[in-house]
Design an enzyme around this catalytic site. Sequence first.
Site, PDB file in Angstrom:
ATOM      1  CG  HIS A   1      36.453  10.682 -64.588  1.00  0.00           C
ATOM      2  ND1 HIS A   1      36.796  11.519 -65.612  1.00  0.00           N
ATOM      3  CD2 HIS A   1      35.590  11.381 -63.801  1.00  0.00           C
ATOM      4  CE1 HIS A   1      36.158  12.677 -65.462  1.00  0.00           C
ATOM      5  NE2 HIS A   1      35.422  12.626 -64.364  1.00  0.00           N
TER       6      HIS A   1
ATOM      7  CB  CYS B   1      30.238  19.079 -68.615  1.00  0.00           C
ATOM      8  SG  CYS B   1      31.518  17.804 -68.409  1.00  0.00           S
TER       9      CYS B   1
HETATM   10 MN    MN Z   1      34.188  14.366 -63.638  1.00  0.00          MN
END
Ligand code: MN
Length: 151
Positions: free
Chosen positions: A68, A120
Site C-alpha cells: 500500500h 505498528c
Molecule cells: Mn500493511
Amino acid sequence: MEAEYPVLHRPADQATQWPSVPILAYKQDAAAPYKDVTRQILFDDPKLNCQLRYFEVAAGGHTTLERHQHVHAVMVVRGSGRCLVGEQVFELALHDLITVPPLTWHQFRAGAQEPLGFLCMVNSERDRPQLPSETEAAALRASAAIAAFMG
Ligand code: MN
C-alpha cells in the site's frame, strides 16, 4: 479507542496484552488471507493523525501479504519470527525496528514455537492494501528465499 485523558493501560504481566484495550479481529476484509492474528489499537487520536497498533501473530500464524502507499513503522516487542519487506526476508528478534516503505510487499510470520508481537505505527487516513495478483505472487516466488518464506 476514544481520546480521554489521562488514560493508563497496563499489562497484567510482560507476557500479556493490555487487558483494558479491546482485542479486535486482524482485518474486516474476509478476502485478505492471514492466519491467527489479533489487533489492538493502543493510540488513536485525531490530533496525532496516526495510530499505534499492537499485532500478535500466534505461533505458526502470519499477517496478510500486501502492499500500500502508506508506510509502517514496526517494533518487535514479543517473541520472534520473520518478515518479508520488498525482496528481503529478515529474521526478527526482540526490539528490532522495521520500516515498510510505500508500495512494498510485506508480511510478518511467527515461528512455529512462539508468537510474534509487534507495535505498528500508521497514518490514521490510509489507502486500502493491495493483494498480489497471481503474476505478482509468482514473481515473488522466483526468489528461493521468498518462496521458502511464503511456504
Ligand atoms: Mn500493511
